[in-house]
Enzyme design. Structure first.
Site, PDB file in Angstrom:
ATOM      1  N   SER A   1       0.817  -1.314   0.006  1.00 42.70           N
ATOM      2  CA  SER A   1      -0.160  -0.067  -0.053  1.00 42.70           C
ATOM      3  C   SER A   1       0.698   1.293   0.055  1.00 42.70           C
ATOM      4  O   SER A   1       0.421   2.290   0.455  1.00 42.70           O
ATOM      5  CB  SER A   1      -1.044  -0.160   1.266  1.00 42.70           C
ATOM      6  OG  SER A   1      -1.700  -1.319   1.362  1.00 42.70           O
ATOM      7  N   ARG A   2       2.060   1.152  -0.664  1.00 43.18           N
ATOM      8  CA  ARG A   2       2.933   2.375  -0.617  1.00 43.18           C
ATOM      9  C   ARG A   2       3.572   2.814   0.780  1.00 43.18           C
ATOM     10  O   ARG A   2       3.864   3.853   0.806  1.00 43.18           O
ATOM     11  CB  ARG A   2       2.301   3.515  -1.324  1.00 43.18           C
ATOM     12  CG  ARG A   2       1.614   3.130  -2.756  1.00 43.18           C
ATOM     13  CD  ARG A   2       2.964   3.278  -3.718  1.00 43.18           C
ATOM     14  NE  ARG A   2       2.721   3.084  -5.283  1.00 43.18           N
ATOM     15  CZ  ARG A   2       2.601   1.933  -5.914  1.00 43.18           C
ATOM     16  NH1 ARG A   2       3.331   0.704  -5.245  1.00 43.18           N
ATOM     17  NH2 ARG A   2       2.155   1.726  -7.124  1.00 43.18           N
ATOM     18  N   LEU A   3       3.245   2.011   1.781  1.00 39.17           N
ATOM     19  CA  LEU A   3       3.703   2.424   3.016  1.00 39.17           C
ATOM     20  C   LEU A   3       5.176   2.152   3.201  1.00 39.17           C
ATOM     21  O   LEU A   3       5.581   1.096   4.131  1.00 39.17           O
ATOM     22  CB  LEU A   3       2.756   2.003   4.191  1.00 39.17           C
ATOM     23  CG  LEU A   3       1.265   2.377   3.901  1.00 39.17           C
ATOM     24  CD1 LEU A   3       0.493   1.840   4.981  1.00 39.17           C
ATOM     25  CD2 LEU A   3       1.213   3.991   4.108  1.00 39.17           C
TER      26      LEU A   3
END
Ligand SMILES: Cc1cc2nc3c(=O)[nH]c(=O)nc-3n(C[C@H](O)[C@H](O)[C@H](O)COP(=O)(O)O)c2cc1C
Length: 194
Positions: free
Chosen positions: A172-174
């Site tokens: 999630s792009r984290l």
């Protein structure tokens, strides 16, 4: 100033994980340099040595990058390991390696590469492939029956970082980012937003 042990461990861990994942060129990196006026260039290189003193690559010192590094001995590196979704960024000053270090590395290279280092006027205009092949043949003849010496215009550079960032791709792009910056003679470690 030498890196913290954590930096060495994170880089070596990444390189090993990339090798284990069959990354096609795990030691390849993008090298950005610039003229004194700030005109930038970037190209792919291979990392030939890494330890607590810096990141070493070898090239023709009369190449475009060689001229830029003579004018402005600063560089930025970007290693991408696509197979494991990780990136390492490095910024710092650049110093030539010692002659003995360059000699030792040059001596370890395959003979064809050694002859190629003499034959190639890297980054200069070449009129035809035939001219290059002719130059290779000339240097093969010149050094026949003897070890190929290191050309005076072929050597290594060490990027001595003042910043290293390890980027770990996550869901999630984290992503995780850990940045090490040299400040007032000490290394500062920070976690950054992705
Ligand atoms: C995967 C890969 C690895 C390369 N490794 C090197 C290297 O270690 N040394 C080198 O001089 N050029 C290397 N090259 C060629 C450079 O990208 C570049 O074309 C050359 O050094 C001339 O750059 P310059 O004109 O900016 O000086 C490599 C190219 C690729 C695609």
């Amino acid at each position: 100033m030498n890196f913290p042990t954590e930096v060495i461990e994170r880089f070596e861990d990444g390189l090993q994980a990339a090798r284990d994942a069959s990354e096609p060129e795990p030691t390849a990196f993008s090298l950005a340099t610039s003229t004194a006026a700030g005109i930038l260039s970037v190209r792919t290189m291979l990392l030939k040595d890494f330890d607590e003193t810096g990141f070493v690559f070898y090239t023709n010192t009369r190449s475009n990058k060689g001229h830029q590094l003579a004018e402005n001995p600063q560089a930025a590196l970007c290693v991408i390991w696509k197979t494991i979704f990780r990136q390492v960024l490095v910024e710092g000053k650049v110093e030539p390696v010692a002659d003995a270090e360059a000699d030792a590395y040059f001596a370890s290279r395959p003979r064809d590469s050694q002859v190629g280092a003499w034959a190639s006027k890297q980054s200069e205009e070449l009129d035809s492939r035939a001219t290059l092949e002719q130059r290779v043949a000339e240097y093969e003849q010149k050094f026949a029956g003897q070890d190929v010496p290191r050309p005076p215009h072929w050597s290594g550079y060490r990027v001595i970082p003042d910043m290293i960032e390890f980027w770990y791709g996550k869901e999630s792009r984290l992503h995780d980012r850990f940045r090490f910056t040299l400040k007032n003679g000490g290394w500062v470690r920070q976690r950054l937003y992705p």
